[in-house]
Scaffold this motif. Structure first.
Motif, PDB file in Angstrom:
ATOM      1  N   SER A  84       5.724  30.981 -12.867  1.00 16.08           N
ATOM      2  CA  SER A  84       5.653  32.246 -13.605  1.00 16.08           C
ATOM      3  C   SER A  84       5.529  32.057 -15.114  1.00 16.08           C
ATOM      4  CB  SER A  84       6.890  33.094 -13.308  1.00 16.08           C
ATOM      5  OG  SER A  84       6.915  33.491 -11.957  1.00 16.08           O
ATOM      6  N   THR A  92       1.978  32.914 -16.440  1.00 17.36           N
ATOM      7  CA  THR A  92       1.759  34.354 -16.330  1.00 17.36           C
ATOM      8  C   THR A  92       2.537  35.106 -17.403  1.00 17.36           C
ATOM      9  OG1 THR A  92       1.454  34.153 -13.946  1.00 17.36           O
ATOM     10  CG2 THR A  92       1.971  36.343 -14.792  1.00 17.36           C
ATOM     11  N   ARG A  93       3.745  34.642 -17.674  1.00 13.70           N
ATOM     12  CA  ARG A  93       4.575  35.308 -18.681  1.00 13.70           C
ATOM     13  C   ARG A  93       3.986  35.142 -20.080  1.00 13.70           C
ATOM     14  NH1 ARG A  93       8.572  37.969 -17.226  1.00 13.70           N
ATOM     15  NH2 ARG A  93      10.123  38.742 -18.692  1.00 13.70           N
ATOM     16  N   GLU A 152       6.666  37.148  -9.367  1.00 16.53           N
ATOM     17  CA  GLU A 152       7.053  36.725 -10.717  1.00 16.53           C
ATOM     18  C   GLU A 152       8.564  36.611 -10.842  1.00 16.53           C
ATOM     19  OE1 GLU A 152       6.376  37.969 -15.399  1.00 16.53           O
ATOM     20  OE2 GLU A 152       5.557  39.196 -13.795  1.00 16.53           O
TER      21      GLU A 152
END
Length: 439
Positions: free
Chosen positions: A196, A199-200, A324
């Motif tokens: 994640s 993506t974060r 996520e």
């Protein structure tokens, strides 16, 4: 959170201070890898990140309440300053050790909290810079000196500290982005981040656009009285005209982070190059001058990428089914203490920030001992060197205990240069207790 400064916490704070000093001294000697290995082996990186988030929340939720309490007039603001400084100490330690990729991996899921922390600091820094609020070291104005308020002075110190913390967070974020897959080594994937994390950084926080704002507004430089000033190594200094276009370390951190996030195939696959993001990224072309590229040759790849981005329509990001992860530390502390901030502040006023005279003396003495010359020498990775000839030294000046010599001959030879400073230091109080007796 409710008992921020008991004896146990003070011991932990002292340990972190010593670790930070040891890291700085070791890094200057190129020997910081031993400390890094110890922190990784004993799983202390998540502990440090947890302490960092805890102090950050305290500073934004409890400290403002303390400043607004009308009946709170502390005898000394030193205990509060210790808590504020603790955040700066931890982020400085993390900046030193995160250079090594194994540290990033040992952070495990807490790296998400650290990414969020860095984003909060840099977003605030960019917003202040965009509004023209140049951040400089806090100085008391004449009105404040005429009617001094220790809490007001502490607030100004906290603001100045916040600026330096944000710059440390920038360096930590850049080291985190180093662990993203690189286009320079397309067959070597060394990414040690959780799934994640990317993506974060790209979707949740849109870090590429935030970094563009930092390039555009450059918070660590300002014009004052017609002269350019830049913030480097903890101080603002005037920049001579011939160095106006010279890249600073902070400039380099931003550009390297952008290179890591934009040129990686994995990042390009996940990042959404919509109209807004494209327009923001294309602003970088103005800053990519020949002089800048000469200082950081890797920026040639950035020029090519931006030229290609300007004339093509990138494919939409690939939508993967990803669960996520949520940063646990931040949400856990908030969930546990929301609605209790005022009660926590009043509890700390009564039990923590109103120490007796003896307790203040003890805290000051322990602080002085932490930063004593003997402690610095004990933490230093190398043995002291002779002040005269530079060889390994085994004896100190008898009077001031500050200079080292390999032999009596070198000490005698250096005495003419050393005696003035020696007499001054020998006459200074040796401890907090001695100082109080003299007063």
């Amino acid at each position: 959170m409710s008992c921020c400064l008991p004896c146990r916490w003070l011991r932990q704070q002292e340990s972190v201070e010593k670790l930070n000093m040891h890291a700085i001294l070791s890094a200057s000697a190129g020997q910081e890898q031993l400390l890094t290995e110890l922190l990784v082996t004993y799983a202390k990186i998540p502990v440090l990140i947890g302490a960092l988030i805890c102090v950050e929340i305290w500073k934004h939720k409890v400290f403002p309440v303390l400043c607004q309490l009308k009946d709170f007039e502390p005898r000394s603001t030193f205990p509060i300053y210790v808590v504020l400084r603790h955040e700066a100490c931890i982020i400085n330690l993390l900046e030193t050790v995160f250079f090594y990729k194994e540290v990033c991996g040992s952070a495990e899921d807490s790296i998400l909290d650290l990414i969020d922390y860095c984003h909060r600091k840099l977003a605030l820094l960019a917003a202040q810079s965009a509004k023209g609020q140049t951040v400089t070291p806090a100085q008391l104005c004449p009105e404040d000196l005429a009617s001094p308020s220790s809490m007001q002075e502490l607030q100004k110190q906290a603001e100045a500290m916040e600026f330096e913390i944000a710059l440390k967070a920038l360096s930590v974020l850049r080291f985190i982005t180093d662990q993203v897959e690189s286009t320079i080594h397309p067959f070597c994937r060394v990414c040690s981040l959780p799934l994640s994390a990317l993506t974060r950084m790209l979707s949740t926080h849109n870090l590429p656009c935030l970094l563009v704002e930092l390039v555009e507004h450059c918070p660590w430089s300002c014009w004052e009285a017609g002269k350019l000033k830049k913030f480097e190594n903890g101080v603002w200094h005037n920049v001579p005209p011939e160095d106006h276009v010279k890249m600073t370390k902070l400039d380099g951190q931003v550009w390297i982070a952008l290179l890591n996030l934009l040129l990686s195939p994995e990042c390009q696959r996940k990042y959404h190059f919509d109209g807004f993001n494209r327009s923001q990224l294309l602003k970088l072309r103005v800053f990519l001058t020949d002089v800048l590229v000469d200082q950081l040759p890797n920026l040639v790849e950035m020029q090519r990428f931006l030229s290609h981005l300007a004339v093509t329509e990138p494919a939409p990001p690939k939508k993967d089914l990803v669960l996520e992860q949520v940063p646990f530390i931040w949400y856990h502390i908030l969930k546990k203490n929301t609605g209790k901030w005022k009660a926590i502040a009043k509890h700390q006023v009564k039990h923590v920030f109103s120490p007796t005279e003896e307790e203040l003396k003890l805290q000051a003495r322990r602080w002085a001992e932490t930063y004593s010359l003997d402690m610095m020498e004990a933490l230093a990775p190398d043995k002291p060197r002779c002040r005269m000839c530079g060889t390994e030294a085994a004896k100190q000046c008898f009077l001031c205990q500050n200079e080292w010599y390999c032999s009596w001959a070198c000490e005698v030879q250096h005495w003419q240069k050393h005696k003035i400073a020696c007499n001054l230091m020998a006459g200074a109080p040796a401890s907090v207790h001695d100082l109080q007796e003299k007063q």
